[in-house]
Design a protein around this motif. Sequence first.
Motif, PDB file in Angstrom:
ATOM      1  N   LYS A  50      18.524 -73.909 -94.978  1.00 48.99           N
ATOM      2  CA  LYS A  50      19.801 -74.636 -94.921  1.00 48.99           C
ATOM      3  C   LYS A  50      20.811 -74.099 -95.932  1.00 48.99           C
ATOM      4  O   LYS A  50      21.985 -73.866 -95.596  1.00 48.99           O
ATOM      5  CB  LYS A  50      19.562 -76.127 -95.175  1.00 48.99           C
ATOM      6  N   LYS A  51      20.377 -73.893 -97.162  1.00 52.09           N
ATOM      7  CA  LYS A  51      21.315 -73.558 -98.246  1.00 52.09           C
ATOM      8  C   LYS A  51      21.609 -72.067 -98.360  1.00 52.09           C
ATOM      9  O   LYS A  51      22.687 -71.683 -98.809  1.00 52.09           O
ATOM     10  CB  LYS A  51      20.754 -74.059 -99.575  1.00 52.09           C
ATOM     11  N   GLN A 110      23.183 -69.355 -94.093  1.00 51.37           N
ATOM     12  CA  GLN A 110      24.524 -68.883 -94.448  1.00 51.37           C
ATOM     13  C   GLN A 110      24.608 -67.357 -94.317  1.00 51.37           C
ATOM     14  O   GLN A 110      25.600 -66.814 -93.813  1.00 51.37           O
ATOM     15  CB  GLN A 110      24.874 -69.296 -95.883  1.00 51.37           C
ATOM     16  N   ASN A 121      32.316 -74.047 -94.221  1.00 49.73           N
ATOM     17  CA  ASN A 121      31.304 -75.068 -94.505  1.00 49.73           C
ATOM     18  C   ASN A 121      30.594 -75.591 -93.259  1.00 49.73           C
ATOM     19  O   ASN A 121      29.770 -76.509 -93.361  1.00 49.73           O
ATOM     20  CB  ASN A 121      31.943 -76.247 -95.248  1.00 49.73           C
ATOM     21  N   LYS A 157      26.666 -75.489 -93.300  1.00 49.51           N
ATOM     22  CA  LYS A 157      26.080 -76.407 -94.275  1.00 49.51           C
ATOM     23  C   LYS A 157      26.268 -77.852 -93.836  1.00 49.51           C
ATOM     24  O   LYS A 157      25.362 -78.682 -93.960  1.00 49.51           O
ATOM     25  CB  LYS A 157      26.712 -76.191 -95.657  1.00 49.51           C
TER      26      LYS A 157
END
Length: 251
Positions: A42-43, A47, A60, A63
Motif C-alpha cells: 500500500k505505502k 506507488q 494520492n 494511497k
Amino acid sequence: MAHLNINTDACVVLTNKLEQLHRSALPVAIRQTLNAAAFDVKKNTLQQSANKNFIRRTPNFFKKFSGVQKATGFDVKSMKATVGMTDMGRGKAAETAIDHMQIQEEGGVIDDGFDYLRHSRGGSNVKGRVRRTNYYDKTKVISGRSNRRNGKGSVKSNFVARAYRALKENKPMFFNSIKGNYLMRVTAIRRSKKGKLKISSQLLMKDRKGKPAKITATNFSREAAEMSIKKIEGFYLIEGQKQIDRLIRSR
C-alpha cells in the motif's frame, strides 16, 4: 497468492527460538510479517508500480483508494493479509474509478463515462489534472444533441442555435460527429467577409459509449505485490526479533 516460507536457512534458527519461547510467539511474528508486507504494498510498491504504469494526474489516488485487511488470529495455516484497490464507500464515482482500475489490471474495455481531453486539463497538456471548473455536470450543459431534428429546423440550424445559446450562457454543449460524441465549449461565433459562419470551440470530453477504450493489462497490483514479496523474509526476521525482545523483557 504469496506465501511466507519460515523454513529457509535464514529463518530456521529464528523459527526454533520463537517456538521455544512461547506458543504465541511464532503465530504473532508470522501475523505481523504478513501485515508488514501488505502495508508495504500500500505505502511503497503500489506507488512505484503506479509511477511506472500510469500517468498520475492525481498523485494520492493509489494511497487514498487502496486498503489492507490485516491478518488476524493464531492459526498460521489459515492466516492471511490482503491488499487491493477499494472505493472506500465514497460513492458511485469512486466505485466506477475502482472498476476501471480492475480493467487496467486485467485488460478489457472501458465503455462508460467520459474521457477528459486536453482543454479540460488546461489546454496544453493531456497529462495534466482536470480543472475543477471543467468537471462534468449534466445540469450545466446545453440540452439536446446536434444530430437531431426538433421539428423546427434542420440539424445544422439547430446546431447553430444551440451554439449561440452555449456561448451566451457560457455552458458546454454536446456535438455528435463521425468520430464520436463530444462535449465542447463554444469560444466565439463570427461571420467571415463572405458571410460564412465560423464557430470556434474547444473539445472538453469524449463519450466512451460510442467508441469504447481498449485497455491492455498492466498487472500493476500484481507487480507491486511481487516487489513486496521479495522483502517478506526480511520482514519476518524483524518481526520475529521483536517477539523475542518482547518476551525477554517480560520475564
